[in-house]
Design a protein around this motif. Structure first.
Motif, PDB file in Angstrom:
ATOM      1  N   TYR A  65     -23.563 -15.504 174.258  1.00  0.00           N
ATOM      2  CA  TYR A  65     -24.723 -15.632 173.371  1.00  0.00           C
ATOM      3  C   TYR A  65     -24.312 -16.209 172.012  1.00  0.00           C
ATOM      4  O   TYR A  65     -23.393 -15.720 171.374  1.00  0.00           O
ATOM      5  N   THR A  66     -24.994 -17.260 171.619  1.00  0.00           N
ATOM      6  CA  THR A  66     -24.891 -17.778 170.256  1.00  0.00           C
ATOM      7  C   THR A  66     -26.319 -17.981 169.760  1.00  0.00           C
ATOM      8  O   THR A  66     -27.133 -18.598 170.452  1.00  0.00           O
ATOM      9  N   ALA A  67     -26.618 -17.449 168.591  1.00  0.00           N
ATOM     10  CA  ALA A  67     -27.994 -17.484 168.068  1.00  0.00           C
ATOM     11  C   ALA A  67     -28.449 -18.919 167.801  1.00  0.00           C
ATOM     12  O   ALA A  67     -27.646 -19.793 167.474  1.00  0.00           O
ATOM     13  N   ARG A  68     -29.756 -19.129 167.924  1.00  0.00           N
ATOM     14  CA  ARG A  68     -30.328 -20.462 167.673  1.00  0.00           C
ATOM     15  C   ARG A  68     -30.028 -20.950 166.267  1.00  0.00           C
ATOM     16  O   ARG A  68     -29.808 -22.128 166.024  1.00  0.00           O
ATOM     17  N   SER A  69     -30.066 -20.008 165.308  1.00  0.00           N
ATOM     18  CA  SER A  69     -29.824 -20.380 163.908  1.00  0.00           C
ATOM     19  C   SER A  69     -28.429 -20.975 163.726  1.00  0.00           C
ATOM     20  O   SER A  69     -28.212 -21.813 162.848  1.00  0.00           O
ATOM     21  N   VAL A  70     -27.476 -20.558 164.567  1.00  0.00           N
ATOM     22  CA  VAL A  70     -26.106 -21.079 164.502  1.00  0.00           C
ATOM     23  C   VAL A  70     -26.027 -22.426 165.229  1.00  0.00           C
ATOM     24  O   VAL A  70     -25.431 -23.392 164.746  1.00  0.00           O
ATOM     25  N   LEU A  71     -26.687 -22.493 166.400  1.00  0.00           N
ATOM     26  CA  LEU A  71     -26.667 -23.721 167.199  1.00  0.00           C
ATOM     27  C   LEU A  71     -27.395 -24.879 166.502  1.00  0.00           C
ATOM     28  O   LEU A  71     -27.159 -26.049 166.804  1.00  0.00           O
ATOM     29  N   ALA A  72     -28.279 -24.532 165.553  1.00  0.00           N
ATOM     30  CA  ALA A  72     -29.020 -25.572 164.820  1.00  0.00           C
ATOM     31  C   ALA A  72     -28.086 -26.392 163.922  1.00  0.00           C
ATOM     32  O   ALA A  72     -28.492 -27.433 163.385  1.00  0.00           O
ATOM     33  N   GLY A  73     -26.840 -25.917 163.751  1.00  0.00           N
ATOM     34  CA  GLY A  73     -25.841 -26.693 163.007  1.00  0.00           C
ATOM     35  C   GLY A  73     -25.947 -26.667 161.503  1.00  0.00           C
ATOM     36  O   GLY A  73     -25.757 -27.694 160.857  1.00  0.00           O
ATOM     37  N   PRO A  74     -26.225 -25.478 160.897  1.00  0.00           N
ATOM     38  CA  PRO A  74     -26.218 -25.415 159.425  1.00  0.00           C
ATOM     39  C   PRO A  74     -24.812 -25.677 158.891  1.00  0.00           C
ATOM     40  O   PRO A  74     -23.838 -25.609 159.650  1.00  0.00           O
ATOM     41  N   ASN A  75     -24.703 -25.943 157.579  1.00  0.00           N
ATOM     42  CA  ASN A  75     -23.380 -26.333 157.040  1.00  0.00           C
ATOM     43  C   ASN A  75     -22.361 -25.198 157.093  1.00  0.00           C
ATOM     44  O   ASN A  75     -21.162 -25.445 156.991  1.00  0.00           O
ATOM     45  N   TRP A  76     -22.814 -23.946 157.266  1.00  0.00           N
ATOM     46  CA  TRP A  76     -21.861 -22.825 157.309  1.00  0.00           C
ATOM     47  C   TRP A  76     -21.367 -22.531 158.727  1.00  0.00           C
ATOM     48  O   TRP A  76     -20.585 -21.611 158.951  1.00  0.00           O
ATOM     49  N   ALA A  77     -21.800 -23.335 159.701  1.00  0.00           N
ATOM     50  CA  ALA A  77     -21.446 -23.052 161.105  1.00  0.00           C
ATOM     51  C   ALA A  77     -20.623 -24.184 161.717  1.00  0.00           C
ATOM     52  O   ALA A  77     -20.792 -25.354 161.374  1.00  0.00           O
ATOM     53  N   ASP A  78     -19.721 -23.796 162.629  1.00  0.00           N
ATOM     54  CA  ASP A  78     -18.968 -24.773 163.424  1.00  0.00           C
ATOM     55  C   ASP A  78     -19.868 -25.350 164.517  1.00  0.00           C
ATOM     56  O   ASP A  78     -20.834 -24.698 164.928  1.00  0.00           O
ATOM     57  N   PRO A  79     -19.495 -26.522 165.056  1.00  0.00           N
ATOM     58  CA  PRO A  79     -20.142 -26.990 166.295  1.00  0.00           C
ATOM     59  C   PRO A  79     -19.704 -26.117 167.476  1.00  0.00           C
ATOM     60  O   PRO A  79     -18.845 -25.242 167.322  1.00  0.00           O
ATOM     61  N   GLN A  80     -20.261 -26.382 168.653  1.00  0.00           N
ATOM     62  CA  GLN A  80     -19.786 -25.706 169.857  1.00  0.00           C
ATOM     63  C   GLN A  80     -18.376 -26.206 170.182  1.00  0.00           C
ATOM     64  O   GLN A  80     -18.020 -27.346 169.850  1.00  0.00           O
ATOM     65  N   ILE A  81     -17.583 -25.358 170.839  1.00  0.00           N
ATOM     66  CA  ILE A  81     -16.171 -25.657 171.099  1.00  0.00           C
ATOM     67  C   ILE A  81     -15.970 -27.010 171.779  1.00  0.00           C
ATOM     68  O   ILE A  81     -15.077 -27.767 171.428  1.00  0.00           O
ATOM     69  N   ASN A  82     -16.814 -27.320 172.788  1.00  0.00           N
ATOM     70  CA  ASN A  82     -16.580 -28.556 173.540  1.00  0.00           C
ATOM     71  C   ASN A  82     -17.331 -29.769 172.978  1.00  0.00           C
ATOM     72  O   ASN A  82     -17.362 -30.818 173.607  1.00  0.00           O
ATOM     73  N   ASP A  83     -17.935 -29.633 171.795  1.00  0.00           N
ATOM     74  CA  ASP A  83     -18.619 -30.789 171.199  1.00  0.00           C
ATOM     75  C   ASP A  83     -17.604 -31.883 170.868  1.00  0.00           C
ATOM     76  O   ASP A  83     -16.493 -31.598 170.402  1.00  0.00           O
ATOM     77  N   GLU A  84     -18.029 -33.125 171.082  1.00  0.00           N
ATOM     78  CA  GLU A  84     -17.150 -34.261 170.827  1.00  0.00           C
ATOM     79  C   GLU A  84     -16.765 -34.307 169.338  1.00  0.00           C
ATOM     80  O   GLU A  84     -17.593 -34.069 168.463  1.00  0.00           O
ATOM     81  N   GLY A  85     -15.510 -34.591 169.080  1.00  0.00           N
ATOM     82  CA  GLY A  85     -15.071 -34.735 167.695  1.00  0.00           C
ATOM     83  C   GLY A  85     -14.758 -33.421 166.997  1.00  0.00           C
ATOM     84  O   GLY A  85     -14.336 -33.407 165.843  1.00  0.00           O
ATOM     85  N   PHE A  86     -14.951 -32.282 167.702  1.00  0.00           N
ATOM     86  CA  PHE A  86     -14.641 -30.992 167.081  1.00  0.00           C
ATOM     87  C   PHE A  86     -13.324 -30.467 167.643  1.00  0.00           C
ATOM     88  O   PHE A  86     -13.245 -30.090 168.810  1.00  0.00           O
ATOM     89  N   SER A  87     -12.279 -30.485 166.832  1.00  0.00           N
ATOM     90  CA  SER A  87     -10.998 -29.925 167.278  1.00  0.00           C
ATOM     91  C   SER A  87     -10.443 -29.026 166.179  1.00  0.00           C
ATOM     92  O   SER A  87      -9.647 -29.459 165.342  1.00  0.00           O
ATOM     93  N   PRO A  88     -10.934 -27.792 166.150  1.00  0.00           N
ATOM     94  CA  PRO A  88     -10.532 -26.856 165.089  1.00  0.00           C
ATOM     95  C   PRO A  88      -9.046 -26.510 165.152  1.00  0.00           C
ATOM     96  O   PRO A  88      -8.469 -26.436 166.235  1.00  0.00           O
TER      97      PRO A  88
END
Length: 313
Positions: A65-88
């Motif tokens: 579970y990840t809340a919609r407010s997080v998935l909406a991509g606000p500046n305080w949140a990371d992208p999803q792990i497998n999103d392109e270009g995201f390598s934390p």
């Protein structure tokens, strides 16, 4: 600090020798509660003896579970792990984002960080923005309780002076808490502590520039004096998941004479519904691990805490 069963063990540890290493045996209690805050999502049940990752549990099937407010991509949140270009860069400073844990290295499994305190029955990030540690800061602002003549008020049973702290009532869950918040990317902890206090306890964001300047002057005195780091580390928080968790630095700023804080206009702002001075005692029921932080402050200041004698260490 993370369950009643461990309270006796922890109470024998002074803040000076707070265990801060990765090997600390944590206890989850709030991080196992259902439903998950702000949702109808039920965690998979995790028995106490299966919380630790060292215990093999082949049938463990946590809910994602990840809340919609997080998935909406606000500046305080990371992208999803497998999103392109995201390598934390886990376990290190990643640009402006601090991905190091206060407890040393954490395990990264299948690209996801693993909660150092064990299983929570939920994967994903829930309401938390960052994968891995989400860093917060909690300013515990205290003064002595005084009577009409300005004398300190002692507890009638223990004879110890009563300490008060500024508490806010959280809008999200209705629980009383220390007025803390998240550390912004690149922000120093000392700046977060002051900013969060101003926003939540003084409603600084709604003040005129003149009022703000006056408050700044008063608070500078309080926040630049000697202070006491109450706790640094993992927090047993209801928002924690297997892949995202809260860590905090709680710091006590004490106004010994009461002159700085006495006439400060407390006004709830930002995430706070109410704000007030609260007498410190063990009867207080506070959000997450905040009661534990308050207890450490009262011990450090030699203030009243409990009417029951403490167990011998």
């Amino acid at each position: 600090p993370f369950s009643n069963s461990s309270a006796a063990h922890w109470s024998c540890l002074g803040p000076g020798n707070m265990p801060n290493s990765y090997n600390v045996k944590f206890h989850h209690s709030k991080a196992l509660t259902s439903p998950y805050p702000g949702s109808q999502v039920e965690r998979s049940r995790v028995p106490e003896d299966k919380v630790g990752w060292m215990i093999e549990w082949k049938d463990y099937k946590p809910v994602e579970y990840t809340a919609r407010s997080v998935l909406a991509g606000p500046n305080w949140a990371d992208p999803q792990i497998n999103d392109e270009g995201f390598s934390p860069k886990f376990n290190e400073r990643d640009g402006e984002v601090e991905r190091k844990s206060l407890h040393g290295l954490y395990v990264v499994e299948n690209g996801r960080p693993r909660n150092p305190a064990g299983r929570t029955g939920l994967t994903g990030r829930g309401l938390l923005g960052r994968w891995g540690p989400n860093h917060a800061a909690d300013p515990v602002v205290t003064r002595w309780k005084r009577d009409g003549s300005g004398n300190k008020v002692a507890h009638p049973v223990t004879g110890r002076n009563i300490l008060q702290f500024i508490a806010i009532k959280r809008k999200d869950c209705g629980e009383w808490a220390i007025p803390g918040g998240m550390v912004d990317p690149g922000e120093k902890i000392s700046a977060t502590l002051k900013r969060e206090f101003e926003e939540e306890a003084l409603n600084c964001l709604q003040k005129s520039p003149e009022e703000r300047a006056e408050l700044e002057k008063r608070l500078h005195k309080l926040f630049s004096q000697e202070h006491f780091v109450v706790y640094r580390g993992y927090v047993d928080d209801p928002r924690n998941t297997d892949n995202a968790w809260m860590e905090t630095e709680a710091v006590n700023y004490h106004d010994e004479t009461g002159e700085t804080m006495d006439n400060l206009p407390l006004e709830a702002g930002d995430d706070a519904g109410m704000v007030k001075w609260v007498d410190i005692s063990e009867e207080l029921k506070l959000y997450a691990s905040h009661s534990y932080f308050i207890k450490l402050v009262s011990e450090k200041r030699g203030a009243h805490w409990s009417q029951d004698p403490a167990p011998e260490c």
